[in-house]
Design an enzyme around this catalytic site. Sequence first.
Site, mmCIF file in Angstrom:
data_model
loop_
_atom_site.group_PDB
_atom_site.id
_atom_site.type_symbol
_atom_site.label_atom_id
_atom_site.label_comp_id
_atom_site.label_asym_id
_atom_site.label_seq_id
_atom_site.Cartn_x
_atom_site.Cartn_y
_atom_site.Cartn_z
ATOM 1 N N ARG A 121 -16.815 -1.296 2.515
ATOM 2 C CA ARG A 121 -16.305 -2.674 2.507
ATOM 3 C C ARG A 121 -15.990 -3.058 3.952
ATOM 4 O O ARG A 121 -15.372 -2.266 4.677
ATOM 5 C CB ARG A 121 -15.038 -2.731 1.648
ATOM 6 C CG ARG A 121 -14.438 -4.088 1.475
ATOM 7 C CD ARG A 121 -13.271 -4.075 0.521
ATOM 8 N NE ARG A 121 -12.120 -3.347 1.041
ATOM 9 C CZ ARG A 121 -10.953 -3.223 0.418
ATOM 10 N NH1 ARG A 121 -10.791 -3.755 -0.768
ATOM 11 N NH2 ARG A 121 -9.963 -2.571 0.950
ATOM 12 N N PHE A 172 2.250 0.268 4.611
ATOM 13 C CA PHE A 172 0.966 0.899 4.371
ATOM 14 C C PHE A 172 0.549 0.393 2.976
ATOM 15 O O PHE A 172 0.714 -0.792 2.725
ATOM 16 C CB PHE A 172 1.085 2.410 4.627
ATOM 17 C CG PHE A 172 1.151 2.614 6.133
ATOM 18 C CD1 PHE A 172 2.275 2.220 6.860
ATOM 19 C CD2 PHE A 172 0.050 3.045 6.828
ATOM 20 C CE1 PHE A 172 2.290 2.288 8.250
ATOM 21 C CE2 PHE A 172 0.062 3.118 8.218
ATOM 22 C CZ PHE A 172 1.185 2.748 8.920
ATOM 23 N N ASN A 173 0.058 1.183 2.068
ATOM 24 C CA ASN A 173 -0.480 0.582 0.838
ATOM 25 C C ASN A 173 0.561 0.499 -0.273
ATOM 26 O O ASN A 173 0.879 1.511 -0.898
ATOM 27 C CB ASN A 173 -1.696 1.380 0.382
ATOM 28 C CG ASN A 173 -2.892 1.108 1.272
ATOM 29 O OD1 ASN A 173 -2.824 1.328 2.470
ATOM 30 N ND2 ASN A 173 -3.956 0.598 0.714
ATOM 31 N N ALA A 221 5.103 -14.378 1.035
ATOM 32 C CA ALA A 221 3.953 -15.186 0.619
ATOM 33 C C ALA A 221 2.823 -15.055 1.635
ATOM 34 O O ALA A 221 3.004 -15.387 2.805
ATOM 35 C CB ALA A 221 4.368 -16.649 0.485
ATOM 36 N N ASP A 225 4.443 -25.331 -1.699
ATOM 37 C CA ASP A 225 3.397 -24.713 -0.892
ATOM 38 C C ASP A 225 3.868 -24.771 0.565
ATOM 39 O O ASP A 225 4.173 -25.853 1.075
ATOM 40 C CB ASP A 225 2.108 -25.524 -1.103
ATOM 41 C CG ASP A 225 0.960 -25.057 -0.220
ATOM 42 O OD1 ASP A 225 1.163 -24.168 0.632
ATOM 43 O OD2 ASP A 225 -0.146 -25.620 -0.387
ATOM 44 N N TYR A 231 -7.030 -10.518 8.631
ATOM 45 C CA TYR A 231 -5.756 -10.351 7.924
ATOM 46 C C TYR A 231 -4.719 -9.728 8.855
ATOM 47 O O TYR A 231 -3.611 -10.251 9.026
ATOM 48 C CB TYR A 231 -5.972 -9.475 6.675
ATOM 49 C CG TYR A 231 -4.692 -9.015 6.040
ATOM 50 C CD1 TYR A 231 -3.801 -9.934 5.501
ATOM 51 C CD2 TYR A 231 -4.351 -7.666 6.002
ATOM 52 C CE1 TYR A 231 -2.615 -9.512 4.929
ATOM 53 C CE2 TYR A 231 -3.172 -7.239 5.422
ATOM 54 C CZ TYR A 231 -2.303 -8.164 4.902
ATOM 55 O OH TYR A 231 -1.117 -7.760 4.346
ATOM 56 N N HIS A 237 -7.281 -4.357 -5.410
ATOM 57 C CA HIS A 237 -6.668 -3.126 -4.909
ATOM 58 C C HIS A 237 -7.056 -1.912 -5.749
ATOM 59 O O HIS A 237 -7.231 -2.007 -6.968
ATOM 60 C CB HIS A 237 -5.143 -3.280 -4.854
ATOM 61 C CG HIS A 237 -4.729 -4.263 -3.803
ATOM 62 N ND1 HIS A 237 -4.082 -5.434 -4.086
ATOM 63 C CD2 HIS A 237 -4.901 -4.250 -2.460
ATOM 64 C CE1 HIS A 237 -3.873 -6.095 -2.966
ATOM 65 N NE2 HIS A 237 -4.356 -5.403 -1.966
ATOM 66 N N TYR A 245 4.065 -9.762 -6.193
ATOM 67 C CA TYR A 245 4.247 -8.335 -6.489
ATOM 68 C C TYR A 245 5.431 -7.734 -5.708
ATOM 69 O O TYR A 245 6.403 -7.262 -6.309
ATOM 70 C CB TYR A 245 2.924 -7.645 -6.136
ATOM 71 C CG TYR A 245 2.898 -6.149 -6.262
ATOM 72 C CD1 TYR A 245 3.457 -5.480 -7.341
ATOM 73 C CD2 TYR A 245 2.251 -5.389 -5.280
ATOM 74 C CE1 TYR A 245 3.379 -4.102 -7.447
ATOM 75 C CE2 TYR A 245 2.160 -4.010 -5.385
ATOM 76 C CZ TYR A 245 2.736 -3.369 -6.469
ATOM 77 O OH TYR A 245 2.659 -2.006 -6.554
HETATM 78 N N1 UDP Z 1 -11.317 0.803 -2.522
HETATM 79 C C1 UDP Z 1 -12.412 1.285 -3.235
HETATM 80 N N2 UDP Z 1 -12.801 0.610 -4.357
HETATM 81 C C2 UDP Z 1 -12.162 -0.499 -4.818
HETATM 82 C C3 UDP Z 1 -11.030 -0.983 -4.103
HETATM 83 C C4 UDP Z 1 -10.644 -0.306 -2.952
HETATM 84 O O1 UDP Z 1 -13.027 2.283 -2.847
HETATM 85 O O2 UDP Z 1 -12.580 -1.058 -5.848
HETATM 86 C C5 UDP Z 1 -10.868 1.515 -1.320
HETATM 87 C C6 UDP Z 1 -10.818 0.640 -0.074
HETATM 88 O O3 UDP Z 1 -12.056 0.645 0.584
HETATM 89 C C7 UDP Z 1 -9.724 1.345 0.727
HETATM 90 C C8 UDP Z 1 -8.797 1.912 -0.340
HETATM 91 O O4 UDP Z 1 -9.552 1.949 -1.554
HETATM 92 O O5 UDP Z 1 -10.260 2.407 1.462
HETATM 93 C C9 UDP Z 1 -7.559 1.069 -0.582
HETATM 94 O O6 UDP Z 1 -7.961 -0.268 -0.742
HETATM 95 P P1 UDP Z 1 -7.010 -1.400 -1.242
HETATM 96 O O7 UDP Z 1 -7.836 -2.639 -1.405
HETATM 97 O O8 UDP Z 1 -6.257 -0.913 -2.430
HETATM 98 O O9 UDP Z 1 -5.938 -1.566 -0.086
HETATM 99 P P2 UDP Z 1 -6.128 -1.896 1.486
HETATM 100 O O10 UDP Z 1 -6.250 -0.556 2.160
HETATM 101 O O11 UDP Z 1 -7.325 -2.751 1.650
HETATM 102 O O12 UDP Z 1 -4.870 -2.582 1.847
#
Ligand code: UDP
Length: 336
Positions: free
Chosen positions: A283, A169-170, A74, A51, A141, A189, A11
Amino acid sequence: MSILVVGGAGYIGSHTVRALLDRGEDVLVLDDLSEGHRAAVPASVPLLEIDLLDRAATLAALSEHKPEAVFHFAASCYVGESVTDPGKYFRNNFVATLNLLDGMVQGGSKRFIFSSTCATYGEPPSLPITEDMPKEPVNPYGRTKLFCEQAFADYEVAHGIQSVSLRYFNAAGAHPSGELGEDHEPETHLIPLVLQVALGQREDIKIFGSDYDTPDGTCIRDYIHIVDLAEAHILGLEGLRGGRISRAAFNLGNEEGHSVRQVIDMARKVTGHAIPAVETERRAGDPPRLVGSSALAREVLGWKPRYGDLLSILETAWKWHREHPRGYGENTAKNG
Ligand code: UDP
């Protein structure tokens, strides 16, 4: 001399390959295609299907091609999975990176641009997060990425490899052309999952935890457009080439947080679909809030994000998902 983009079929890597080609750079991709997509690599770009855990093959590739610079994307990048299978993360993210660095030593490559993460900070003492804050990851991670950053300092002293680590960040959004976008299998995600609900590919979006200490009870994240991320990597390369930076680390974010509920609401507006949401358990490994300061990247790299708002992120992502409901289309069988 060429630029080697490791993970260039993925990505963030594929968007960076595009940005490098747009600048007339000579690009080579190394990817094992375990998560990346052949279709995300332009036909004009050579693809080395290797790999990184195959140490001999990695060393041989770097010795043969002797790239001027290496971009390294990667990695395994699912926080939740890293908690249940840490070994996979230490191998894929840390051991693989050491193999790559050792290949650079053999081949004489000296410039390294690394895909790091805000997960290196863990739960920060205050927001926005600045680069000088403590690095205390709360999940494997983040720890594996921090280990890599620490190794870079030692490789610079021992071997003169100069590095820049970009702590995202995201990452979200898609190329405005609609030709490149996010396609993970499985997808975990938030934004792609929300858009898959809008497309009718999933019934609902699960909200992971609604009892966090945040205004609406859901986690807050700083979403950053993929094209802006790619641009920052190019600026990192220019900084290394110009001798202006070395062993540096920069946050890349928008300095603005959005809760899970805010993302879902905005996606409802952008797509015009209802997007049912269901509140579920938290989570594991998720800090409540992550918002970064990118002042250092703006000042030192001259980085100026062009798509700094959630709307642009969701609009470009929606264009990609709508036009490519099966992503790059190679996973048809796997997706059922
Ligand atoms: N999240 C959620 N439902 C989902 C996937 C993610 O509520 O199906 C929440 C997750 O707990 C986090 C935010 O969305 O607070 C972003 O998560 P993502 O996995 O996109 O990115 P990360 O922050 O883990 O890198």
